[in-house]
Write a protein that holds these residues in place. Structure first.
Motif, PDB file in Angstrom:
ATOM      1  N   LYS A 191       0.902  -0.996  -0.567  1.00  0.00           N
ATOM      2  CA  LYS A 191       0.397   0.183   0.196  1.00  0.00           C
ATOM      3  C   LYS A 191       0.827   1.440  -0.349  1.00  0.00           C
ATOM      4  O   LYS A 191       0.406   2.073  -0.736  1.00  0.00           O
ATOM      5  CB  LYS A 191      -0.517  -0.047   1.244  1.00  0.00           C
ATOM      6  N   ARG A 192       2.197   1.377   0.626  1.00  0.00           N
ATOM      7  CA  ARG A 192       3.316   2.246   0.741  1.00  0.00           C
ATOM      8  C   ARG A 192       3.512   2.745  -0.696  1.00  0.00           C
ATOM      9  O   ARG A 192       3.546   3.836  -1.086  1.00  0.00           O
ATOM     10  CB  ARG A 192       4.002   2.016   1.580  1.00  0.00           C
ATOM     11  N   PHE A 193       3.999   1.324  -1.705  1.00  0.00           N
ATOM     12  CA  PHE A 193       4.224   1.720  -2.710  1.00  0.00           C
ATOM     13  C   PHE A 193       3.555   1.627  -3.627  1.00  0.00           C
ATOM     14  O   PHE A 193       3.816   2.815  -4.871  1.00  0.00           O
ATOM     15  CB  PHE A 193       5.314   0.259  -3.173  1.00  0.00           C
ATOM     16  N   SER A 194       2.282   1.720  -3.569  1.00  0.00           N
ATOM     17  CA  SER A 194       1.292   1.357  -4.369  1.00  0.00           C
ATOM     18  C   SER A 194       0.077   1.629  -4.240  1.00  0.00           C
ATOM     19  O   SER A 194      -0.689   0.914  -3.619  1.00  0.00           O
ATOM     20  CB  SER A 194       1.358   0.803  -5.677  1.00  0.00           C
ATOM     21  N   PRO A 195      -0.439   2.988  -3.738  1.00  0.00           N
ATOM     22  CA  PRO A 195      -1.566   3.282  -2.961  1.00  0.00           C
ATOM     23  C   PRO A 195      -3.359   2.855  -4.028  1.00  0.00           C
ATOM     24  O   PRO A 195      -3.941   2.399  -3.406  1.00  0.00           O
ATOM     25  CB  PRO A 195      -1.919   4.461  -2.881  1.00  0.00           C
ATOM     26  N   ILE A 251       4.360  -8.586  24.072  1.00  0.00           N
ATOM     27  CA  ILE A 251       4.763  -8.919  22.843  1.00  0.00           C
ATOM     28  C   ILE A 251       3.926  -9.091  21.288  1.00  0.00           C
ATOM     29  O   ILE A 251       4.096  -9.510  21.503  1.00  0.00           O
ATOM     30  CB  ILE A 251       5.195 -10.043  22.628  1.00  0.00           C
ATOM     31  N   ALA A 252       2.936  -8.164  22.203  1.00  0.00           N
ATOM     32  CA  ALA A 252       1.416  -8.499  21.359  1.00  0.00           C
ATOM     33  C   ALA A 252       0.717  -6.911  20.554  1.00  0.00           C
ATOM     34  O   ALA A 252       1.242  -6.376  20.208  1.00  0.00           O
ATOM     35  CB  ALA A 252       0.220  -8.106  22.528  1.00  0.00           C
ATOM     36  N   GLN A 253       1.002  -8.006  18.806  1.00  0.00           N
ATOM     37  CA  GLN A 253       0.851  -6.250  18.201  1.00  0.00           C
ATOM     38  C   GLN A 253      -0.667  -7.521  17.261  1.00  0.00           C
ATOM     39  O   GLN A 253      -1.444  -8.333  17.002  1.00  0.00           O
ATOM     40  CB  GLN A 253       1.564  -7.281  16.810  1.00  0.00           C
ATOM     41  N   THR A 254      -1.393  -5.952  16.983  1.00  0.00           N
ATOM     42  CA  THR A 254      -2.483  -6.114  16.493  1.00  0.00           C
ATOM     43  C   THR A 254      -2.747  -5.451  14.932  1.00  0.00           C
ATOM     44  O   THR A 254      -2.058  -4.841  14.343  1.00  0.00           O
ATOM     45  CB  THR A 254      -3.748  -5.161  17.318  1.00  0.00           C
ATOM     46  N   TYR A 255      -4.170  -5.364  14.678  1.00  0.00           N
ATOM     47  CA  TYR A 255      -3.996  -5.230  12.694  1.00  0.00           C
ATOM     48  C   TYR A 255      -4.642  -3.860  12.691  1.00  0.00           C
ATOM     49  O   TYR A 255      -4.445  -3.456  11.742  1.00  0.00           O
ATOM     50  CB  TYR A 255      -4.583  -6.914  11.970  1.00  0.00           C
ATOM     51  N   ASP A 256      -4.778  -3.114  13.680  1.00  0.00           N
ATOM     52  CA  ASP A 256      -5.958  -2.312  13.958  1.00  0.00           C
ATOM     53  C   ASP A 256      -5.077  -0.816  13.018  1.00  0.00           C
ATOM     54  O   ASP A 256      -5.720  -0.402  11.617  1.00  0.00           O
ATOM     55  CB  ASP A 256      -5.929  -1.092  15.196  1.00  0.00           C
ATOM     56  N   ALA A 257      -3.661  -1.040  13.004  1.00  0.00           N
ATOM     57  CA  ALA A 257      -2.587   0.340  12.522  1.00  0.00           C
ATOM     58  C   ALA A 257      -2.846   0.231  10.590  1.00  0.00           C
ATOM     59  O   ALA A 257      -3.216   0.792   9.763  1.00  0.00           O
ATOM     60  CB  ALA A 257      -1.658   0.805  12.939  1.00  0.00           C
ATOM     61  N   LEU A 258      -2.714  -1.224  10.211  1.00  0.00           N
ATOM     62  CA  LEU A 258      -2.804  -1.796   8.732  1.00  0.00           C
ATOM     63  C   LEU A 258      -3.945  -1.154   8.054  1.00  0.00           C
ATOM     64  O   LEU A 258      -3.941  -0.935   6.958  1.00  0.00           O
ATOM     65  CB  LEU A 258      -2.535  -3.356   8.696  1.00  0.00           C
ATOM     66  N   ARG A 267      -4.873   2.717   9.280  1.00  0.00           N
ATOM     67  CA  ARG A 267      -4.050   4.031   8.256  1.00  0.00           C
ATOM     68  C   ARG A 267      -3.344   3.606   7.253  1.00  0.00           C
ATOM     69  O   ARG A 267      -2.912   4.791   6.855  1.00  0.00           O
ATOM     70  CB  ARG A 267      -2.330   4.599   9.603  1.00  0.00           C
ATOM     71  N   HIS A 268      -3.642   2.031   6.895  1.00  0.00           N
ATOM     72  CA  HIS A 268      -2.558   1.916   5.396  1.00  0.00           C
ATOM     73  C   HIS A 268      -3.803   1.529   4.509  1.00  0.00           C
ATOM     74  O   HIS A 268      -3.541   1.021   3.535  1.00  0.00           O
ATOM     75  CB  HIS A 268      -1.644   0.333   5.357  1.00  0.00           C
ATOM     76  N   THR A 292      11.016  -2.189  19.500  1.00  0.00           N
ATOM     77  CA  THR A 292       9.821  -1.259  19.279  1.00  0.00           C
ATOM     78  C   THR A 292       9.496  -0.648  17.785  1.00  0.00           C
ATOM     79  O   THR A 292       9.009  -0.306  17.040  1.00  0.00           O
ATOM     80  CB  THR A 292       9.889   0.255  20.440  1.00  0.00           C
ATOM     81  N   GLY A 293      10.954  -0.415  17.219  1.00  0.00           N
ATOM     82  CA  GLY A 293      11.397   0.639  16.169  1.00  0.00           C
ATOM     83  C   GLY A 293      10.830  -0.676  14.572  1.00  0.00           C
ATOM     84  O   GLY A 293       9.959  -0.728  14.227  1.00  0.00           O
ATOM     85  N   ILE A 294      11.418  -2.434  15.217  1.00  0.00           N
ATOM     86  CA  ILE A 294      10.400  -3.288  13.775  1.00  0.00           C
ATOM     87  C   ILE A 294       8.918  -2.899  13.852  1.00  0.00           C
ATOM     88  O   ILE A 294       8.643  -3.854  12.541  1.00  0.00           O
ATOM     89  CB  ILE A 294      11.636  -4.038  13.781  1.00  0.00           C
ATOM     90  N   THR A 295       8.357  -3.437  15.005  1.00  0.00           N
ATOM     91  CA  THR A 295       7.004  -3.727  15.042  1.00  0.00           C
ATOM     92  C   THR A 295       6.563  -2.672  14.708  1.00  0.00           C
ATOM     93  O   THR A 295       4.760  -2.704  14.315  1.00  0.00           O
ATOM     94  CB  THR A 295       6.703  -4.199  16.657  1.00  0.00           C
ATOM     95  N   ALA A 296       7.000  -1.234  14.484  1.00  0.00           N
ATOM     96  CA  ALA A 296       6.014  -0.090  13.727  1.00  0.00           C
ATOM     97  C   ALA A 296       6.190   0.242  12.738  1.00  0.00           C
ATOM     98  O   ALA A 296       5.629  -0.226  12.058  1.00  0.00           O
ATOM     99  CB  ALA A 296       6.535   0.869  14.656  1.00  0.00           C
ATOM    100  N   ASP A 297       7.467  -1.010  12.391  1.00  0.00           N
ATOM    101  CA  ASP A 297       7.501  -1.406  10.777  1.00  0.00           C
ATOM    102  C   ASP A 297       6.792  -2.056  10.057  1.00  0.00           C
ATOM    103  O   ASP A 297       6.019  -1.813   8.927  1.00  0.00           O
ATOM    104  CB  ASP A 297       9.069  -1.107  10.942  1.00  0.00           C
ATOM    105  N   ILE A 298       6.380  -2.838  11.042  1.00  0.00           N
ATOM    106  CA  ILE A 298       5.602  -3.765  10.491  1.00  0.00           C
ATOM    107  C   ILE A 298       4.071  -3.234  10.721  1.00  0.00           C
ATOM    108  O   ILE A 298       3.075  -3.793   9.652  1.00  0.00           O
ATOM    109  CB  ILE A 298       5.478  -5.837  10.889  1.00  0.00           C
ATOM    110  N   TRP A 299       3.624  -3.508  12.390  1.00  0.00           N
ATOM    111  CA  TRP A 299       2.319  -3.655  12.532  1.00  0.00           C
ATOM    112  C   TRP A 299       1.586  -1.329  12.667  1.00  0.00           C
ATOM    113  O   TRP A 299       1.119  -1.994  12.864  1.00  0.00           O
ATOM    114  CB  TRP A 299       1.968  -4.129  13.494  1.00  0.00           C
ATOM    115  N   GLY A 300       2.825  -1.097  12.556  1.00  0.00           N
ATOM    116  CA  GLY A 300       2.360   0.571  13.215  1.00  0.00           C
ATOM    117  C   GLY A 300       2.136   1.365  11.688  1.00  0.00           C
ATOM    118  O   GLY A 300       2.061   0.870  10.842  1.00  0.00           O
TER     119      GLY A 300
END
Lengths: 433, 101
Positions: A57-61, A93-100, A103-104, A425-433
């Motif tokens: 989505k970032r490369f091709s919205p 260590i829990a991640q969710t898909y809300d931002a994907l 936001r994206h 913190t950085g990589i989980t933001a890059d993946i799920w943030g």
């Protein structure tokens, strides 16, 4: 595309929402050369799949991107050893898909894929949905080969946890460690190569030792290995001696570390044709591994256990149009790590976007970084930069990479411990943030 | 076409578009893909404790990557990463990152 069933397509359009309709804008203008936006399905919302969905989505919205993942909450395997050591919680260590989704603009579907039809470019889910794709990215992680060693099956994972997929398994192993009396023995059976997270077993031993040192200092940790050496070995061994004395014993294959049978009822491992046994109070058997089940089922592994891919794009060597990233793929010198999967997600996303634009694939240059904690204030790392070599394999760039220096002062180990948390913190933001 | 009226004109057009090849106009340049690798640790939202890179000045990026590679700027891990990129690659990364907002 005539094989797309109308009902299913309507379903896909429906879940695509407003962004999908906007994607048909040129068709609404009545242009004779109108196009529709391509639909990419991503299977698996771990480090590889979630990254791929976000970066598509970032490369091709304008792309329609559907991410199919069974769990609404994903627990990262990295960081789960810190939970075992008692200085991080499951929530950490829990991640969710809300931002994907919000936001994206990724269409996140909580379901699991039961079947992929590469010829029809369709996937079926357990929830009864069929969806068609133009491109498919698979990031199904690992599956366990419980058939490799007699005496133990997947059904024993509650009594003898693997804790190599984070979540309930992490909780089970942590409770067993908490219930173990002081003076007990924790035995871990490390998996054979290749496996997810090469430094992971040795970080786990470190973190359990950190917990034992405070809570039950007479206890013992034994690592049974079918290897003769392991990732960051010199740094781990020195760190263990420095912080934990002789609490951790590593047993290589040549000294009885090759487990040939597991006696689940007695929490005992058997090696050297029965001459050597290890009795545990808590037994952590991490089985040998293979590509995730849906990749095996789709035939993407060929005759082997892992999926061969074109390492420039991560497109399957077996089924064109399907890209396999993360632990399931054969990625040259790149280890099976969350960081590798994250980078491979970006390469596959770029390859798909450029393929749609009619461009040649880019020459990738990619990286891996793995931090391991020996104590909460003492971390070590391994890093590498990879480029495609003449044989089309991702190989370490000469002169780059390597492990933390052996003679570093405590201040550097502490700095790396601070960066370990920052990396998470950085990589989980890059993946799920 | 009762159903089309119910679903709205967008769906009908979408169905018409089914016969057409999927396309996307976007293209990823190499600098963008190389820089995406940096974002694994240096989150684009400046989350975590690695320095943020958005809008990082081009010439400063080039000089710092050089300083990490030749050891004149001490580092815990960037020394090992910086040696993996050619001067041309670093320039592509720096060009792209300088444009980020």
């Amino acid at each position: 595309m005539t094989n797309i069933k109308r009902r299913n397509f309507l379903k896909a359009v429906g879940i695509g929402g407003a962004a999908t309709v906007a994607g048909f804008g040129c068709a609404a203008n009545g242009s004779a050369t109108a196009s529709r936006s391509a639909h990419v399905i991503v299977i698996g919302g771990g480090s590889g799949g979630a990254t791929a969905a976000k970066y598509l989505k970032r490369f091709s919205p304008d792309l329609q991107v559907t991410l199919i993942e069974p769990s609404a909450t994903y627990y990262t395997c990295y960081g789960s050893n810190w939970v075992l050591g008692g200085h991080a919680s499951m929530d950490d260590i829990a991640q969710t898909y809300d931002a994907l989704a919000s936001r994206h603009g990724v269409n996140v579907v909580t379901d699991s894929v039961t079947e992929v039809d590469p010829a029809k470019r369709a996937v079926k889910t357990a929830g009864g949905t069929t969806m068609n794709y133009d491109f498919l990215i698979m990031s199904p992680g690992i599956d366990f080969r419980y058939d490799a060693v007699p005496g133990i099956t997947a059904a024993d994972a509650e009594r003898v946890p693997h804790a190599w997929k984070a979540g309930d398994q992490t909780r089970i192993l942590r409770s067993q460690l908490e219930a173990m009396p002081d003076g007990g023995v924790f035995v871990m059976v490390a998996p054979g190569n290749p496996f997810r997270c090469p430094p992971g077993p040795y970080e786990r031993a470190s973190m359990v030792a950190h917990y034992f040192k405070q809570a039950k200092p007479r206890s013992k940790i034994i690592i049974l290995d079918n290897k003769e050496n392991f990732s960051k070995q010199g740094l781990f061994v020195a760190g263990w001696a420095q912080h934990y004395g002789d609490m951790i014993e590593w047993v290589p294959s040549s000294r009885g570390g090759q487990v040939e049978e597991v006696d689940v009822a007695n929490l005992t491992t058997i090696s050297d044709s029965g001459l050597t046994t290890f009795k545990a109070d808590v037994l952590n058997y991490i089985p040998p591994q293979q590509a995730g089940a849906i990749a095996m089922q789709t035939g993407l592994t060929g005759d082997g256990f892992w999926c061969p891919v074109n390492q420039q794009t991560f497109e399957s060597s077996i089924h064109p149009g399907i890209y396999v990233i993360g632990d399931s793929s054969v990625a040259g010198a790149m280890p099976k790590s969350g960081h590798s999967a994250n980078n491979q997600g970006k390469i596959a996303a770029a390859a798909i976007v450029n393929s749609l634009a009619g461009k040649d694939p880019l020459a990738p240059s990619t990286a891996n970084t793995c931090y391991s904690l020996i104590t909460p204030d003492h971390a070590i790392s391994v890093a590498a930069v990879y480029a495609l070599n003449a044989e089309g394999t991702l190989a370490g760039v000469e002169g780059s990479g390597g492990v933390s220096p052996a003679d570093a002062p405590a201040s550097v180990r502490q700095m790396e411990a601070i960066y370990t948390k920052g990396w998470y913190t950085g990589i989980t933001a890059d993946i799920w943030g | 076409m009762k159903r089309s009226r119910v679903l709205g004109p967008g769906i009908a057009l979408a169905l018409a578009a089914l016969a057409l090849a999927p396309q996307a106009s976007a293209e990823v340049e190499r600098g963008e893909l190389l820089a995406a690798s940096c974002f694994s640790c240096h989150s684009i939202d400046a989350t975590g404790n690695m320095p943020g890179l958005v809008g990082y000045p081009r010439d400063l990026m080039i000089s710092q990557m050089q300083a990490f590679a030749d050891g004149s700027r001490p580092a815990t891990i960037m020394d090992r990463h910086s040696k993996g990129y050619s001067k041309a690659d670093v320039e592509l990364i720096a060009d792209y990152i300088a444009t980020l907002q």
